[in-house]
Design a protein around this motif. Structure first.
Motif, PDB file in Angstrom:
ATOM      1  N   VAL A   1       0.847  -1.185   0.000  1.00  0.00           N
ATOM      2  CA  VAL A   1       0.000   0.000   0.000  1.00  0.00           C
ATOM      3  C   VAL A   1       0.884   1.237   0.000  1.00  0.00           C
ATOM      4  O   VAL A   1       1.858   1.337   0.750  1.00  0.00           O
ATOM      5  CB  VAL A   1      -0.924   0.000   1.235  1.00  0.00           C
ATOM      6  N   GLY A   2       0.566   2.199  -0.839  1.00  0.00           N
ATOM      7  CA  GLY A   2       1.355   3.421  -0.929  1.00  0.00           C
ATOM      8  C   GLY A   2       2.495   3.287  -1.919  1.00  0.00           C
ATOM      9  O   GLY A   2       2.737   2.224  -2.502  1.00  0.00           O
ATOM     10  N   LYS A   3       3.220   4.361  -2.110  1.00  0.00           N
ATOM     11  CA  LYS A   3       4.353   4.375  -3.044  1.00  0.00           C
ATOM     12  C   LYS A   3       5.563   3.764  -2.356  1.00  0.00           C
ATOM     13  O   LYS A   3       6.037   4.281  -1.348  1.00  0.00           O
ATOM     14  CB  LYS A   3       4.653   5.803  -3.486  1.00  0.00           C
ATOM     15  N   PRO A   4       6.094   2.666  -2.897  1.00  0.00           N
ATOM     16  CA  PRO A   4       7.236   2.014  -2.241  1.00  0.00           C
ATOM     17  C   PRO A   4       8.523   2.815  -2.422  1.00  0.00           C
ATOM     18  O   PRO A   4       8.719   3.477  -3.434  1.00  0.00           O
ATOM     19  CB  PRO A   4       7.324   0.659  -2.944  1.00  0.00           C
ATOM     20  N   SER A   5       9.401   2.743  -1.424  1.00  0.00           N
ATOM     21  CA  SER A   5      10.711   3.375  -1.532  1.00  0.00           C
ATOM     22  C   SER A   5      11.595   2.554  -2.470  1.00  0.00           C
ATOM     23  O   SER A   5      11.264   1.418  -2.822  1.00  0.00           O
ATOM     24  CB  SER A   5      11.363   3.462  -0.146  1.00  0.00           C
ATOM     25  N   ASP A   6      12.727   3.131  -2.848  1.00  0.00           N
ATOM     26  CA  ASP A   6      13.667   2.401  -3.717  1.00  0.00           C
ATOM     27  C   ASP A   6      14.151   1.127  -3.038  1.00  0.00           C
ATOM     28  O   ASP A   6      14.321   0.087  -3.690  1.00  0.00           O
ATOM     29  CB  ASP A   6      14.861   3.296  -4.055  1.00  0.00           C
ATOM     30  N   THR A   7      14.375   1.191  -1.728  1.00  0.00           N
ATOM     31  CA  THR A   7      14.838   0.019  -0.982  1.00  0.00           C
ATOM     32  C   THR A   7      13.813  -1.105  -1.045  1.00  0.00           C
ATOM     33  O   THR A   7      14.154  -2.275  -1.277  1.00  0.00           O
ATOM     34  CB  THR A   7      15.110   0.386   0.482  1.00  0.00           C
ATOM     35  N   ILE A   8      12.537  -0.766  -0.854  1.00  0.00           N
ATOM     36  CA  ILE A   8      11.486  -1.783  -0.887  1.00  0.00           C
ATOM     37  C   ILE A   8      11.358  -2.378  -2.286  1.00  0.00           C
ATOM     38  O   ILE A   8      11.185  -3.600  -2.432  1.00  0.00           O
ATOM     39  CB  ILE A   8      10.156  -1.173  -0.404  1.00  0.00           C
ATOM     40  N   GLU A   9      11.459  -1.554  -3.310  1.00  0.00           N
ATOM     41  CA  GLU A   9      11.385  -2.082  -4.682  1.00  0.00           C
ATOM     42  C   GLU A   9      12.535  -3.057  -4.953  1.00  0.00           C
ATOM     43  O   GLU A   9      12.344  -4.102  -5.583  1.00  0.00           O
ATOM     44  CB  GLU A   9      11.412  -0.932  -5.684  1.00  0.00           C
ATOM     45  N   GLN A  10      13.726  -2.727  -4.465  1.00  0.00           N
ATOM     46  CA  GLN A  10      14.865  -3.626  -4.642  1.00  0.00           C
ATOM     47  C   GLN A  10      14.636  -4.951  -3.923  1.00  0.00           C
ATOM     48  O   GLN A  10      14.954  -6.028  -4.464  1.00  0.00           O
ATOM     49  CB  GLN A  10      16.134  -2.958  -4.110  1.00  0.00           C
ATOM     50  N   LEU A  11      14.075  -4.895  -2.723  1.00  0.00           N
ATOM     51  CA  LEU A  11      13.814  -6.124  -1.971  1.00  0.00           C
ATOM     52  C   LEU A  11      12.744  -6.974  -2.650  1.00  0.00           C
ATOM     53  O   LEU A  11      12.859  -8.200  -2.708  1.00  0.00           O
ATOM     54  CB  LEU A  11      13.391  -5.773  -0.537  1.00  0.00           C
ATOM     55  N   ILE A  12      11.696  -6.339  -3.168  1.00  0.00           N
ATOM     56  CA  ILE A  12      10.642  -7.075  -3.868  1.00  0.00           C
ATOM     57  C   ILE A  12      11.222  -7.781  -5.092  1.00  0.00           C
ATOM     58  O   ILE A  12      10.930  -8.954  -5.346  1.00  0.00           O
ATOM     59  CB  ILE A  12       9.496  -6.119  -4.272  1.00  0.00           C
ATOM     60  N   ASN A  13      12.042  -7.067  -5.841  1.00  0.00           N
ATOM     61  CA  ASN A  13      12.665  -7.683  -7.028  1.00  0.00           C
ATOM     62  C   ASN A  13      13.581  -8.830  -6.629  1.00  0.00           C
ATOM     63  O   ASN A  13      13.626  -9.869  -7.314  1.00  0.00           O
ATOM     64  CB  ASN A  13      13.446  -6.630  -7.814  1.00  0.00           C
ATOM     65  N   ARG A  14      14.319  -8.660  -5.542  1.00  0.00           N
ATOM     66  CA  ARG A  14      15.218  -9.714  -5.086  1.00  0.00           C
ATOM     67  C   ARG A  14      14.439 -10.945  -4.640  1.00  0.00           C
ATOM     68  O   ARG A  14      14.815 -12.093  -4.938  1.00  0.00           O
ATOM     69  CB  ARG A  14      16.076  -9.194  -3.934  1.00  0.00           C
ATOM     70  N   ILE A  15      13.332 -10.736  -3.943  1.00  0.00           N
ATOM     71  CA  ILE A  15      12.500 -11.855  -3.493  1.00  0.00           C
ATOM     72  C   ILE A  15      11.945 -12.623  -4.687  1.00  0.00           C
ATOM     73  O   ILE A  15      11.945 -13.865  -4.698  1.00  0.00           O
ATOM     74  CB  ILE A  15      11.367 -11.341  -2.579  1.00  0.00           C
ATOM     75  N   SER A  16      11.479 -11.915  -5.703  1.00  0.00           N
ATOM     76  CA  SER A  16      10.953 -12.575  -6.909  1.00  0.00           C
ATOM     77  C   SER A  16      12.031 -13.422  -7.578  1.00  0.00           C
ATOM     78  O   SER A  16      11.771 -14.553  -8.024  1.00  0.00           O
ATOM     79  CB  SER A  16      10.426 -11.529  -7.894  1.00  0.00           C
ATOM     80  N   HIS A  17      13.247 -12.885  -7.644  1.00  0.00           N
ATOM     81  CA  HIS A  17      14.358 -13.627  -8.248  1.00  0.00           C
ATOM     82  C   HIS A  17      14.674 -14.885  -7.432  1.00  0.00           C
ATOM     83  O   HIS A  17      14.896 -15.976  -7.997  1.00  0.00           O
ATOM     84  CB  HIS A  17      15.586 -12.731  -8.330  1.00  0.00           C
ATOM     85  N   LEU A  18      14.655 -14.779  -6.101  1.00  0.00           N
ATOM     86  CA  LEU A  18      14.958 -15.921  -5.243  1.00  0.00           C
ATOM     87  C   LEU A  18      13.885 -17.001  -5.357  1.00  0.00           C
ATOM     88  O   LEU A  18      14.195 -18.198  -5.291  1.00  0.00           O
ATOM     89  CB  LEU A  18      15.098 -15.450  -3.789  1.00  0.00           C
ATOM     90  N   VAL A  19      12.629 -16.608  -5.529  1.00  0.00           N
ATOM     91  CA  VAL A  19      11.559 -17.601  -5.719  1.00  0.00           C
ATOM     92  C   VAL A  19      11.842 -18.438  -6.967  1.00  0.00           C
ATOM     93  O   VAL A  19      11.709 -19.672  -6.949  1.00  0.00           O
ATOM     94  CB  VAL A  19      10.183 -16.908  -5.823  1.00  0.00           C
ATOM     95  N   ARG A  20      12.232 -17.777  -8.034  1.00  0.00           N
ATOM     96  CA  ARG A  20      12.534 -18.516  -9.272  1.00  0.00           C
ATOM     97  C   ARG A  20      13.699 -19.488  -9.065  1.00  0.00           C
ATOM     98  O   ARG A  20      13.669 -20.625  -9.553  1.00  0.00           O
ATOM     99  CB  ARG A  20      12.836 -17.529 -10.403  1.00  0.00           C
ATOM    100  N   LEU A  21      14.716 -19.048  -8.329  1.00  0.00           N
ATOM    101  CA  LEU A  21      15.854 -19.921  -8.066  1.00  0.00           C
ATOM    102  C   LEU A  21      15.459 -21.116  -7.195  1.00  0.00           C
ATOM    103  O   LEU A  21      15.905 -22.242  -7.424  1.00  0.00           O
ATOM    104  CB  LEU A  21      16.974 -19.128  -7.381  1.00  0.00           C
ATOM    105  N   LEU A  22      14.612 -20.876  -6.206  1.00  0.00           N
ATOM    106  CA  LEU A  22      14.188 -21.948  -5.306  1.00  0.00           C
ATOM    107  C   LEU A  22      13.345 -23.000  -6.021  1.00  0.00           C
ATOM    108  O   LEU A  22      13.365 -24.179  -5.658  1.00  0.00           O
ATOM    109  CB  LEU A  22      13.406 -21.360  -4.126  1.00  0.00           C
ATOM    110  N   LEU A  23      12.607 -22.581  -7.031  1.00  0.00           N
ATOM    111  CA  LEU A  23      11.709 -23.501  -7.722  1.00  0.00           C
ATOM    112  C   LEU A  23      12.385 -24.238  -8.878  1.00  0.00           C
ATOM    113  O   LEU A  23      11.768 -25.133  -9.468  1.00  0.00           O
ATOM    114  CB  LEU A  23      10.484 -22.744  -8.243  1.00  0.00           C
TER     115      LEU A  23
END
Length: 260
Positions: free
Chosen positions: A4-26
């Motif tokens: 909710v709300g406009k994410p900070s640059d740090t949060i966007e980086q973490l979201i992208n990193r989490i998505s990448h890690l999900v792909r690696l885990l699967l």
């Protein structure tokens, strides 16, 4: 994933990193060929056992508490990891159509721990999830308690607060001095760094006194709602304010006695 709300640059980086890690885990993990389709679900785990994760293939789910959506999950997000351990948490819900691929928790964890690289990815994934939560809380807290302050330059003789007016702001004198009048009689003065106008904000009553600038003043005005949020979040500030008010009331009482 989105918050909710406009994410900070740090949060966007973490979201992208989490998505990448999900792909690696699967990678190398056999997924079901038949997704589960749902529509308008108030609590995902009222319909499924808690020993399952889910990979969103299409649509959207929300992490929701007391009817308020906190986090949104969409295609590619792995959800239900914490829920599968039967912890008290907000629910996963949707008002829309969603396709989910079920993942058996134990089979997935065996897949993770069978390879050292995946173990590293899993640890990194959990740390990133925690970092995302902490950053989101910090950004939300900062937004809620940051007063929307306005600075004003006041000339001698200008009225800052008028007796009888509704209380909409709390003020602090940054520089300068002001006099306090009740029914036209001077009852006190206000100097630099003093907070004034708070009593009516707390009581909800009209202003009990008039404050007039004695010298050129710079004042900071904080809206009522923001000031209350600040006090709730910073108890020490409330204590200091109460002490300040008590001293001012004692001084005003003494001045009234001396006038009699």
């Amino acid at each position: 994933m989105f918050l909710v709300g406009k994410p900070s640059d740090t949060i966007e980086q973490l979201i992208n990193r989490i998505s990448h890690l999900v792909r690696l885990l699967l990678e190398g993990f056999e997924l079901s060929d038949t997704p589960i389709t749902l529509e308008s679900v108030d609590d995902l785990y009222e319909h499924f056992d808690r020993d399952q994760f889910f990979l969103i293939q299409d649509g959207m789910l929300h992490l929701s508490k007391n009817g308020q959506n906190l986090v949104g999950f969409d295609e590619g997000d792995l959800i239900g990891i914490v829920h599968s351990f039967d912890l008290p948490l907000p629910v996963l819900r949707t008002d829309e159509y969603v396709e989910l691929i079920p993942i058996d928790r134990d089979r997935f964890l065996r897949h993770v721990y069978s390879d050292k690289r995946r173990q590293h990815y899993w640890s990194h994934f959990l740390v990133c999830q925690n970092a995302l939560l902490l950053n989101y809380l910090a950004d939300t807290f900062k937004t809620q308690v940051r007063p929307t302050a306005g600075f004003q330059n006041i000339q001698p003789g200008d009225v800052i607060i008028q007796q009888g007016d509704p209380a909409e702001h709390v003020y602090t004198i940054i520089s300068g001095e002001a006099d306090v009048f009740v029914d036209g009689v001077k009852v006190g003065d206000i100097g630099e760094e003093e907070v004034f106008g708070a009593m009516a904000v707390f009581t909800g009553e009209p202003r009990s006194a008039t404050v007039i600038a004695r010298t050129p003043c710079t004042i900071m005005a904080v809206p009522q709602h923001d000031f209350i949020l600040l006090i709730e979040a910073q108890p020490k500030a409330a204590v200091n304010l109460i002490e300040n008010l008590a001293r001012r009331i004692t001084l005003m009482n003494q001045q009234l006695i001396d006038k009699e």
